[in-house]
Design a protein around this motif. Structure first.
Motif, mmCIF file in Angstrom:
data_model
loop_
_atom_site.group_PDB
_atom_site.id
_atom_site.type_symbol
_atom_site.label_atom_id
_atom_site.label_comp_id
_atom_site.label_asym_id
_atom_site.label_seq_id
_atom_site.Cartn_x
_atom_site.Cartn_y
_atom_site.Cartn_z
ATOM 1 N N THR A 95 0.817 -1.217 0.000
ATOM 2 C CA THR A 95 0.000 0.000 0.000
ATOM 3 C C THR A 95 0.847 1.261 0.000
ATOM 4 O O THR A 95 0.337 2.352 -0.252
ATOM 5 N N VAL A 96 2.138 1.110 0.294
ATOM 6 C CA VAL A 96 3.037 2.267 0.420
ATOM 7 C C VAL A 96 3.787 2.559 -0.870
ATOM 8 O O VAL A 96 3.969 3.720 -1.261
ATOM 9 N N LYS A 97 4.183 1.514 -1.588
ATOM 10 C CA LYS A 97 5.235 1.638 -2.594
ATOM 11 C C LYS A 97 4.898 2.525 -3.787
ATOM 12 O O LYS A 97 5.796 3.116 -4.384
ATOM 13 N N ASN A 98 3.641 2.610 -4.153
ATOM 14 C CA ASN A 98 3.288 3.418 -5.317
ATOM 15 C C ASN A 98 2.653 4.748 -4.940
ATOM 16 O O ASN A 98 1.984 5.384 -5.754
ATOM 17 N N ASN A 99 2.896 5.177 -3.710
ATOM 18 C CA ASN A 99 2.207 6.364 -3.210
ATOM 19 C C ASN A 99 3.162 7.232 -2.396
ATOM 20 O O ASN A 99 3.085 7.281 -1.173
ATOM 21 N N PRO A 100 4.077 7.948 -3.067
ATOM 22 C CA PRO A 100 5.105 8.723 -2.346
ATOM 23 C C PRO A 100 4.559 10.058 -1.815
ATOM 24 O O PRO A 100 5.065 11.133 -2.129
ATOM 25 N N THR A 101 3.481 9.989 -1.027
ATOM 26 C CA THR A 101 2.781 11.202 -0.591
ATOM 27 C C THR A 101 2.930 11.480 0.895
ATOM 28 O O THR A 101 2.222 12.337 1.439
ATOM 29 N N ASP A 102 3.835 10.766 1.580
ATOM 30 C CA ASP A 102 4.023 11.019 3.007
ATOM 31 C C ASP A 102 4.654 12.384 3.235
ATOM 32 O O ASP A 102 5.433 12.883 2.417
ATOM 33 N N ASN A 118 -6.726 13.463 -0.804
ATOM 34 C CA ASN A 118 -7.968 13.237 -1.537
ATOM 35 C C ASN A 118 -9.106 14.093 -0.988
ATOM 36 O O ASN A 118 -10.258 13.648 -0.882
ATOM 37 N N GLY A 119 -8.760 15.322 -0.591
ATOM 38 C CA GLY A 119 -9.770 16.247 -0.125
ATOM 39 C C GLY A 119 -10.199 16.060 1.312
ATOM 40 O O GLY A 119 -11.029 16.830 1.823
ATOM 41 N N SER A 121 0.905 15.519 -3.593
ATOM 42 C CA SER A 121 -0.495 15.148 -3.784
ATOM 43 C C SER A 121 -0.655 14.753 -5.247
ATOM 44 O O SER A 121 0.166 15.113 -6.095
ATOM 45 N N LYS A 122 -1.700 14.004 -5.534
ATOM 46 C CA LYS A 122 -1.912 13.560 -6.909
ATOM 47 C C LYS A 122 -2.584 14.663 -7.724
ATOM 48 O O LYS A 122 -3.344 15.466 -7.191
ATOM 49 N N VAL A 123 -2.284 14.682 -9.013
ATOM 50 C CA VAL A 123 -2.761 15.775 -9.864
ATOM 51 C C VAL A 123 -4.282 15.818 -9.964
ATOM 52 O O VAL A 123 -4.859 16.870 -10.231
ATOM 53 N N ASN A 124 -4.936 14.684 -9.749
ATOM 54 C CA ASN A 124 -6.391 14.672 -9.865
ATOM 55 C C ASN A 124 -7.090 15.106 -8.576
ATOM 56 O O ASN A 124 -8.311 15.130 -8.503
#
Length: 505
Positions: free
Chosen positions: A56-63, A138-139, A81-84
Motif C-alpha cells: 500500500t506504500v510503494k506506489n504512493n510517495p505522498t508522506d 484526496n480532499g 499530492s496527486k494531480v487529480n
C-alpha cells in the motif's frame, strides 16, 4: 566520482615491504548488506506485516516530509499530492482538533508525472510546546499529527546518519532465492531496516530535535541525463519517507551523488534558506540555525568551490553569534573507506580546507563511504601536487591494470596529512579549545550497502569501524561542549569511544 564493481589487485608476495605497507586497496569480498528478513527485529511477524503494508506504500510517495526551518522557531513541510486531487491545504496549531487548527499558506508546483509538490512553513514556534498539524489527502483532512518543539535553553541533541540509499540492495540475492532482488524488493528490504534505525535511535534519544542525513537518501538516478522530472526513484522516496517517526521528526538532508541529478529531491524536501549556489538538478546549498549552532549543508556534487565559499560566508555573516559551526557535505573528504583515497575527493578536500578553517568551522559531517570514521582534530592539511595522480590512473591501480609502484605509494602517503594532526586529540577522547576541525564519516544507516575500509588506516584517522551493521550517531550540544556517540542498531552497543570538544573561550 568513480563507480566501480569491486575489482581487486593481486599483490605479488615479492613486493617490497614499503609498497605492501602503503597500498590502499580493499579486502576482497562483495559489498555487504543487511537482509531485513533475517534480522532479530523481523521476528514475531514484523517482517510479514511490513511486506503486506509495503504493497500500500510503494506506489504512493505522498508522506509528509518535515525539515528544520530557518531557526528553532520555524518548521518546514513538503508533500506530494496527486494531480487529480484539489490542491491540498495545511493546518497547524496547538489543538488536536482539525477544526481548531489555523490555515497555513501552501505553495504548489508541478512535480513528476502524476504529482504536485506542496510546500509550507510555520513560524513563531515556542519552545517545549506541543503542536499538531493536518493536511488533506484526496480532499479529506488526516487525523492531526503531533509535533513537539524542544526545550533547548540548556542545549539540544540530534541524530546523525549516513547513506540510507534506499534501494541500493537491488543486486543482492535474498536467502532462498536464485536471482537479484530488483528495485521493489530492495526498497522493501532497505526501508524496513531504515525504519528500525530511526525507531532505535529515537528510543535511546527521545529528545532529539531533528535528524541530519549526510546524503544519498535514495539509490536510482540517471547520471548522464540529469532531469527535473526523473521519476524512477519515486518508489525509493516512498520508502524513505514512510517511517511513522518521520511524521514528527524533521530531517535535514544533504544532497548526495545519487540524489544530485534528480530534480524530484527538491520536490520532496523544503530546505531552509535554499540557495542556487552549489546547485545541481536536485538543488543547491542551504543553511539554518538551531539554538547556539549554525548548520551549513553543501551540495558538493557541484565542484564550484567559489559558490560554496560564498554560501558559507553568507551563513556565517548572518549568524555571527553562533557558538558552534557544523558543515555537512556528502563526500568523505577525510574518510577511510573505498572512496576516501580517490583523487576527485582528495582535490575536493584541499579546495575546501582553507574555506572551512577561515570560517572557524568546528565539525564536518560526511557520508558516501558507508563506513564509520572519526578523524583526529585536523588543521592546515596541504596538498602536494607533485605527488597527485589522476582519476584514471587511480582507477587503473584499483582495477589492477597498473601494478602497485612507488608513484601510487607516494600519492597515498602524501594525502595522510600527518602534519595537520592536533597531538592532543591523539591522546584523549576529549579536547579543549582545539584549533582544528573534527571530520566524521557515517556508516550506512539502512544496511542497503556497506563498503570495506581501506587496508591501511590513514594517519589522520582516530577511529574507524565496519562490521556490516547499520549505525547512527547521537550528537549533544550545549554552550561549552559538542559530544558524539555512535551505536550499532542491532544491540545498542557503542562502536567508538565518546568524543567531546569543549570550548572555554
Amino acid at each position: 566520482m568513480i563507480k566501480r564493481t569491486k575489482k581487486f589487485m593481486t599483490i605479488i608476495l615479492t613486493a617490497t615491504m614499503l609498497l605492501t605497507a602503503s597500498i590502499g586497496v580493499f579486502a576482497a569480498d562483495n559489498d555487504g548488506w543487511t537482509e531485513a528478513s533475517k534480522t532479530s527485529v523481523a521476528a514475531d511477524g514484523n517482517w510479514e506485516d511490513w511486506c503486506k503494508e509495503w504493497e500500500t506504500v510503494k506506489n504512493n510517495p505522498t508522506d509528509m516530509s518535515l525539515a528544520p526551518g530557518k531557526d528553532a522557531t520555524e518548521l518546514n513541510f513538503a508533500w506530494y499530492s496527486k494531480v487529480n486531487e484539489s490542491k491540498p491545504s495545511l493546518k497547524f496549531g496547538k489543538s488536536s482538533k482539525v477544526e481548531e487548527l489555523e490555515d497555513v499558506a501552501v505553495s504548489h508546483e508541478d512535480a513528476v508525472k502524476g504529482f504536485i509538490s506542496n510546500k509550507a512553513s510555520v513560524t513563531g514556534l515556542a519552545s517545549d510546546t506541543v503542536y499538531y498539524y493536518s493536511y488533506q489527502i484526496n480532499g479529506k483532512w488526516i487525523e492531526p499529527v503531533k509535533y513537539e518543539s524542544k526545550n533547548i535553553k540548556n542545549g539540544f541533541s540530534f541524530i546523525y546518519v549516513g547513506d540510507p540509499q534506499i534501494g541500493s540492495s537491488s543486486e543482492n540475492i535474498a536467502t532462498g532465492s536464485d536471482k537479484e532482488q530488483g528495485q521493489d524488493n530492495a526498497v522493501r528490504n532497505d526501508t524496513f531496516n531504515w525504519n528500525n534505525t530511526i525507531e532505535t535511535a529515537l528510543k535511546a534519544n527521545p529528545n532529539a530535535s531533528f535528524m541530519l542525513s549526510a546524503g544519498d537518501q535514495i539509490q536510482s538516478r540517471d547520471k548522464k541525463n540529469a532531469s527535473k522530472t526523473y521519476d524512477q526513484n519515486e518508489i525509493e522516496y516512498a520508502g524513505f519517507l514512510s517511517p511513522d517517526a518521520l511524521k514528527s521528526l524533521p530531517v535535514a538532508t544533504a544532497i548526495g551523488n545519487h540524489d544530485a541529478p534528480s530534480g524530484n529531491y527538491s520536490f520532496h524536501f523544503n530546505n531552509p534558506n535554499a540557495s542556487t549556489l552549489g546547485s545541481t538538478e536536485a538543488g543547491g546549498d542551504y543553511y539554518y540555525s538551531y539554538g547556539n549552532t549554525l548548520f551549513i549543508m553543501l551540495n558538493t556534487n557541484n565542484y564550484n568551490i567559489a559558490e560554496h565559499k560564498q554560501l558559507i560566508e553568507k551563513a556565517v555573516k548572518e549568524n555571527k553569534d553562533a557558538k558552534w559551526r557544523i558543515v555537512t557535505l556528502h563526500q568523505d573528504i577525510y574518510g577511510s573507506g573505498e572512496h576516501s583515497n580517490e583523487p576527485e575527493i582528495v582535490n575536493l578536500r584541499y579546495s575546501l580546507i582553507p574555506i572551512l578553517e577561515e570560517n572557524d568551522v568546528d565539525v564536518v559531517l560526511t557520508g558516501h563511504d558507508h563506513t564509520y570514521t572519526r578523524s583526529f582534530m585536523l588543521k592546515g592539511g596541504a596538498q602536494d601536487k607533485s605527488k597527485m595522480i589522476t582519476e584514471d590512473e587511480f582507477e587503473d591501480y584499483i582495477d589492477g591494470k597498473t601494478q602497485i609502484d612507488s608513484k601510487y605509494s607516494n600519492y597515498l602517503s602524501s594525502i595522510e596529512d600527518s602534519d595537520a594532526i592536533d597531538n592532543e586529540s591523539t591522546k584523549f577522547d576529549k579536547v579543549t579549545d582545539p584549533e582544528g576541525i573534527l571530520y566524521m564519516t557515517a556508516n550506512s544507516s539502512s544496511g542497503s550497502k556497506y563498503y570495506d575500509l581501506v587496508q591501511k588506516k590513514q594517519a589522520y584517522v582516530s577511529a574507524r569501524w565496519q562490521e556490516d551493521v547499520p549505525t547512527y550517531s547521537a550528537i549533544d550540544i550545549d554552550d561549552t561542549t559538542f559530544t558524539i556517540n555512535t551505536y550499532r542498531t542491532d544491540n545498542g552497543e557503542k562502536i567508538d569511544n565518546t568524543f567531546t570538544i569543549t570550548k572555554t573561550k
